[in-house]
Design an enzyme around this catalytic site. Structure first.
Site, mmCIF file in Angstrom:
data_model
loop_
_atom_site.group_PDB
_atom_site.id
_atom_site.type_symbol
_atom_site.label_atom_id
_atom_site.label_comp_id
_atom_site.label_asym_id
_atom_site.label_seq_id
_atom_site.Cartn_x
_atom_site.Cartn_y
_atom_site.Cartn_z
ATOM 1 N N GLU A 110 2.183 12.600 -13.415
ATOM 2 C CA GLU A 110 1.508 12.675 -12.115
ATOM 3 C C GLU A 110 2.381 13.502 -11.164
ATOM 4 O OE1 GLU A 110 1.035 9.036 -9.840
ATOM 5 O OE2 GLU A 110 -1.025 9.592 -9.368
ATOM 6 N N ALA B 109 5.002 3.163 -12.094
ATOM 7 C CA ALA B 109 6.345 2.609 -12.325
ATOM 8 C C ALA B 109 6.569 1.372 -11.460
ATOM 9 C CB ALA B 109 7.397 3.676 -12.027
ATOM 10 N N SER C 71 3.162 1.598 3.444
ATOM 11 C CA SER C 71 4.347 2.382 3.071
ATOM 12 C C SER C 71 5.249 2.542 4.294
ATOM 13 C CB SER C 71 3.926 3.754 2.562
ATOM 14 O OG SER C 71 5.070 4.581 2.498
ATOM 15 N N GLU C 72 6.540 2.471 4.074
ATOM 16 C CA GLU C 72 7.497 2.651 5.178
ATOM 17 C C GLU C 72 7.437 4.069 5.738
ATOM 18 O OE1 GLU C 72 7.955 2.043 2.016
ATOM 19 O OE2 GLU C 72 9.922 2.629 1.252
ATOM 20 N N CYS D 38 -4.908 9.863 -5.867
ATOM 21 C CA CYS D 38 -4.775 9.318 -7.223
ATOM 22 C C CYS D 38 -5.909 9.772 -8.138
ATOM 23 C CB CYS D 38 -4.714 7.800 -7.155
ATOM 24 S SG CYS D 38 -6.050 7.106 -6.177
ATOM 25 N N SER E 287 2.450 3.672 -7.353
ATOM 26 C CA SER E 287 2.763 4.354 -8.611
ATOM 27 C C SER E 287 2.774 3.370 -9.786
ATOM 28 C CB SER E 287 4.126 5.020 -8.497
ATOM 29 O OG SER E 287 5.111 4.036 -8.259
ATOM 30 N N ALA F 27 0.824 -1.214 0.000
ATOM 31 C CA ALA F 27 0.000 0.000 0.000
ATOM 32 C C ALA F 27 0.863 1.270 0.000
ATOM 33 C CB ALA F 27 -0.909 -0.020 1.229
ATOM 34 N N PRO F 28 0.284 2.386 -0.445
ATOM 35 C CA PRO F 28 1.011 3.669 -0.506
ATOM 36 C C PRO F 28 0.809 4.497 0.764
ATOM 37 C CG PRO F 28 -1.060 3.919 -1.607
ATOM 38 C CD PRO F 28 -1.069 2.535 -1.021
ATOM 39 N N TRP F 29 1.401 5.704 0.765
ATOM 40 C CA TRP F 29 1.382 6.534 1.969
ATOM 41 C C TRP F 29 0.277 7.586 1.977
ATOM 42 C CZ3 TRP F 29 1.646 11.201 -0.270
ATOM 43 C CH2 TRP F 29 2.406 11.352 -1.426
ATOM 44 N N LYS G 80 1.994 -4.900 3.486
ATOM 45 C CA LYS G 80 3.104 -3.972 3.712
ATOM 46 C C LYS G 80 2.589 -2.550 3.488
ATOM 47 C CE LYS G 80 6.535 -2.202 1.244
ATOM 48 N NZ LYS G 80 6.631 -0.891 1.907
ATOM 49 N N GLU H 183 -3.662 -1.039 -8.571
ATOM 50 C CA GLU H 183 -4.324 0.280 -8.510
ATOM 51 C C GLU H 183 -3.208 1.314 -8.598
ATOM 52 O OE1 GLU H 183 -7.444 0.664 -8.549
ATOM 53 O OE2 GLU H 183 -8.260 -1.228 -7.833
HETATM 54 P P1 NAD Z 1 5.079 3.855 -4.615
HETATM 55 O O1 NAD Z 1 4.771 3.093 -5.846
HETATM 56 O O2 NAD Z 1 6.382 4.536 -4.497
HETATM 57 O O3 NAD Z 1 5.003 2.885 -3.341
HETATM 58 C C1 NAD Z 1 3.830 2.143 -3.039
HETATM 59 C C2 NAD Z 1 4.218 0.970 -2.164
HETATM 60 O O4 NAD Z 1 5.054 0.100 -2.923
HETATM 61 C C3 NAD Z 1 5.005 1.336 -0.907
HETATM 62 O O5 NAD Z 1 4.606 0.500 0.146
HETATM 63 C C4 NAD Z 1 6.435 1.021 -1.316
HETATM 64 O O6 NAD Z 1 7.288 0.710 -0.228
HETATM 65 C C5 NAD Z 1 6.221 -0.203 -2.190
HETATM 66 N N1 NAD Z 1 7.317 -0.474 -3.146
HETATM 67 C C6 NAD Z 1 8.172 0.410 -3.712
HETATM 68 N N2 NAD Z 1 9.044 -0.232 -4.520
HETATM 69 C C7 NAD Z 1 8.706 -1.554 -4.466
HETATM 70 C C8 NAD Z 1 9.239 -2.720 -5.073
HETATM 71 N N3 NAD Z 1 10.295 -2.674 -5.884
HETATM 72 N N4 NAD Z 1 8.661 -3.911 -4.810
HETATM 73 C C9 NAD Z 1 7.593 -3.984 -3.983
HETATM 74 N N5 NAD Z 1 7.055 -2.917 -3.363
HETATM 75 C C10 NAD Z 1 7.602 -1.706 -3.607
HETATM 76 O O7 NAD Z 1 3.851 4.846 -4.401
HETATM 77 P P2 NAD Z 1 3.665 5.935 -3.257
HETATM 78 O O8 NAD Z 1 4.593 7.059 -3.544
HETATM 79 O O9 NAD Z 1 3.701 5.271 -1.918
HETATM 80 O O10 NAD Z 1 2.144 6.377 -3.494
HETATM 81 C C11 NAD Z 1 1.766 7.303 -4.450
HETATM 82 C C12 NAD Z 1 1.275 6.597 -5.699
HETATM 83 O O11 NAD Z 1 0.191 5.737 -5.369
HETATM 84 C C13 NAD Z 1 0.728 7.560 -6.734
HETATM 85 O O12 NAD Z 1 1.188 7.165 -8.010
HETATM 86 C C14 NAD Z 1 -0.782 7.375 -6.623
HETATM 87 O O13 NAD Z 1 -1.502 7.704 -7.786
HETATM 88 C C15 NAD Z 1 -0.866 5.923 -6.304
HETATM 89 N N6 NAD Z 1 -2.166 5.604 -5.690
HETATM 90 C C16 NAD Z 1 -3.104 4.952 -6.451
HETATM 91 C C17 NAD Z 1 -4.352 4.651 -5.903
HETATM 92 C C18 NAD Z 1 -5.413 3.947 -6.719
HETATM 93 O O14 NAD Z 1 -6.408 3.559 -6.141
HETATM 94 N N7 NAD Z 1 -5.223 3.767 -8.019
HETATM 95 C C19 NAD Z 1 -4.636 5.024 -4.588
HETATM 96 C C20 NAD Z 1 -3.659 5.680 -3.852
HETATM 97 C C21 NAD Z 1 -2.414 5.963 -4.407
#
Ligand code: NAD
Length: 499
Positions: free
Chosen positions: A380, A230, A176-177, A283, A228, A148-150, A174, A249
């Site tokens: 974004e 990526a 977000s850290e 998002c 994200s 999950a994200p932060w 997991k 997502e």
């Molecule tokens: P992020 O992709 O950097 O990180 C998301 C999660 O993935 C974190 O827990 C991170 O530790 C983990 N992660 C990072 N690298 C990884 C890897 N190599 N392997 C496994 N896990 C890994 O995103 P963020 O910065 O935490 O959140 C913002 C993003 O989330 C934005 O792009 C936003 O649009 C998206 N978001 C989408 C939705 C949706 O419903 N579509 C909802 C909320 C946020």
């Protein structure tokens, strides 16, 4: 949280075996606490616990699982102010937002899935071939690895966990850290509510180490990721090695289309609320306004006025409209987009600077005239930044709205029902609002198309995501030779066809 016990495995808090990192309050820059990250061994212990719990959890009746989920909601509802304060402390979002949006939204989602656990749907059992009865079974998949994200730490945890466990799966989540606190508190509430050990495990750590250990674990049946685009692409690549199911997502860049017959005051208020909510770190946030020529100046003027008035500052003060962004690094990334847009000739009508405050603050920002193909319009930014561009007819508006790799959410503002229907049909997005932008409900699906990912959170569709459908066919014909055997054994065919 005490003694660095930030992992929650098999119903118990536990210290991670990895390096210790300091968690920081982004609105003050002050440390919150030290966190010992989870290693691959900690992830393995969590997956083992979830695998063991799956054997009994998946066999419970839907009614019993539902009771457990109601108990979790009841337990959590005793701690609403604690959840809200912690959510604000770790994210910098306003206490108004945490109290009125994040926590109640999460509780509603838990209660929705407590009910949905008892509402499985599928094709009717029946005779679809002579002499047989066919039926479907909707079955849980096993251990789900959720990442999950932060931006909405508690809500994203709940959106991932609840449909999965309602359907009979068990979880290793997991968060977000940067924001692990409320997911940990949720696991603690689950333990206090009597959720069986191992059904919900939380591991805290980096994406590279902890996240990838989840994705690559051989006993994880599915990876459900919100984050994200990526990282989502990277996870999909890793999961393909073991043909794991993925649910993604991802990012968004929502268009906000204002037609000439729209209520401009409503649209301007809607645009400001939808582009600055959660510091624009949403998002589905409104990011690209496309406005008909004839109302462009009126709309952008009003948006700038409303943005100028917003109070940005201490998120714990109930009178604050917008708190800090998630980190100083992220704030500087947002500022970089605005500075580069200026350099390419765009005009900033409101904001576009860091206020004189300690912490990761940025003013709500309106940019006009950034070209459609520029990074400010295409990428974004994930901050409180709205771009505005003109259009002169409906076809052009919809084509501009669709001209991005993302497809998560969109809105159209009009008083004409036919226009509204055309926009909702032709805009490529998982959700199209008409005369609003942002609200979601637990009963309706959320999820994107294009580079915004696939799979649905919330609603009964999310339960389907976390199950597989099995076809069971019973043949009632007691004879050893079945009617269809003639396609294989010649002696089963009529005598005239045996040569
Ligand atoms: P992020 O992709 O950097 O990180 C998301 C999660 O993935 C974190 O827990 C991170 O530790 C983990 N992660 C990072 N690298 C990884 C890897 N190599 N392997 C496994 N896990 C890994 O995103 P963020 O910065 O935490 O959140 C913002 C993003 O989330 C934005 O792009 C936003 O649009 C998206 N978001 C989408 C939705 C949706 O419903 N579509 C909802 C909320 C946020």
């Amino acid at each position: 949280m005490t003694n660095l016990e930030h992992q929650y495995v098999n119903g118990q808090p536990k210290r991670g075996g990895g390096k210790v990192h300091t968690l920081v309050n982004p609105a003050t820059g002050l440390p919150i606490e030290e966190i010992a990250y989870a290693t691959a061994d900690d992830v393995d212990a969590a997956v083992q616990a979830a695998g063991k719990a799956f054997l009994s959890w998946s066999r419970l009746t839907p009614a019993t699982r539902s009771e457990h989920l109601h108990a979790l909601a009841n337990q959590m509802s005793l701690k609403v102010p604690v959840f809200a304060a912690l959510e604000t402390k770790q994210t910098g979002k306003t206490i108004r937002m945490s109290t009125e949006f994040d926590v109640p939204g999460s509780l509603d989602n838990i209660r929705f899935f407590a009910g949905a656990a008892r509402n499985r749907q599928g094709l009717a059992a029946g005779q679809y071939m002579d002499g047989t009865t066919s039926m479907t079974r909707r079955e849980a998949l096993g251990v789900i690895g959720s990442i999950a994200p932060w931006n909405y730490p508690l809500q994203m945890a709940v959106w991932k966990i609840l449909p999965a466990i309602a359907a009979g799966n068990t979880i290793v989540l997991k968060p977000s850290e940067l924001t692990p606190g409320t997911a940990w508190l949720l696991a603690d509430c689950a333990a206090a509510a009597g959720l069986p050990d191992g059904v919900l495990n939380v591991v805290v750590g980096s994406g590279r180490e902890t996240g990838e250990a989840i994705v690559n674990h051989k006993s994880v049946a599915m990876v459900s990721f919100t984050g994200s685009t990526a990282v989502g692409r990277h996870i999909m690549g890793m999961a393909s090695q073991s043909a794991k199911r993925v649910h993604l997502e991802l990012g968004g860049k929502a268009p906000f289309v204002v037609f000439d017959d729209a209520d401009i005051e409503a649209a301007a208020r809607g645009a400001v609320a939808a582009s600055t909510i959660n510091g624009g770190q949403d998002c589905t946030a409104a990011t690209r306004a496309y406005v008909h020529d004839s109302v462009f100046d009126h709309f952008t003027g009003r948006v700038a006025e409303l943005m100028d008035r917003m109070i940005v500052g201490d998120p714990t003060d109930p009178s604050t409209d917008m708190g800090s962004l998630i980190s100083v690094n992220h704030r500087d990334r947002v500022a970089g987009f605005v500075d580069r847009a200026r350099q390419t000739g765009a005009t900033v009508l409101s904001g576009g600077y860091k206020p004189e405050l300690e912490g990761a603050f940025y003013r709500p920002t309106l940019i006009v005239g950034a070209p459609q193909n520029s990074e400010a319009v295409q990428d974004e930014i994930f901050g409180p930044v709205l771009t505005a561009l003109r259009f002169s007819n409906d076809t052009e508006a919809i084509s501009l709205a669709n001209d991005t790799e993302y497809g998560l959410a969109a809105s159209a503002w009009t008083s004409d029902v036919d226009r509204a229907m055309r926009a909702s049909d032709e805009i490529e997005a998982g959700c199209v609002w008409i005369n609003d932008h942002i609200p979601l409900v637990s009963d309706m699906p959320h999820g994107g198309v294009k580079a915004s990912g696939f799979g649905k959170d919330m609603s009964i569709y999310a339960l389907e995501e976390y199950t597989s459908v099995k076809h069971v066919m019973i043949n009632h014909d007691k004879r050893p030779s079945k009617a269809w055997h003639g396609t294989v054994f010649k002696e089963n065919r009529p005598p005239s066809e045996r040569q």
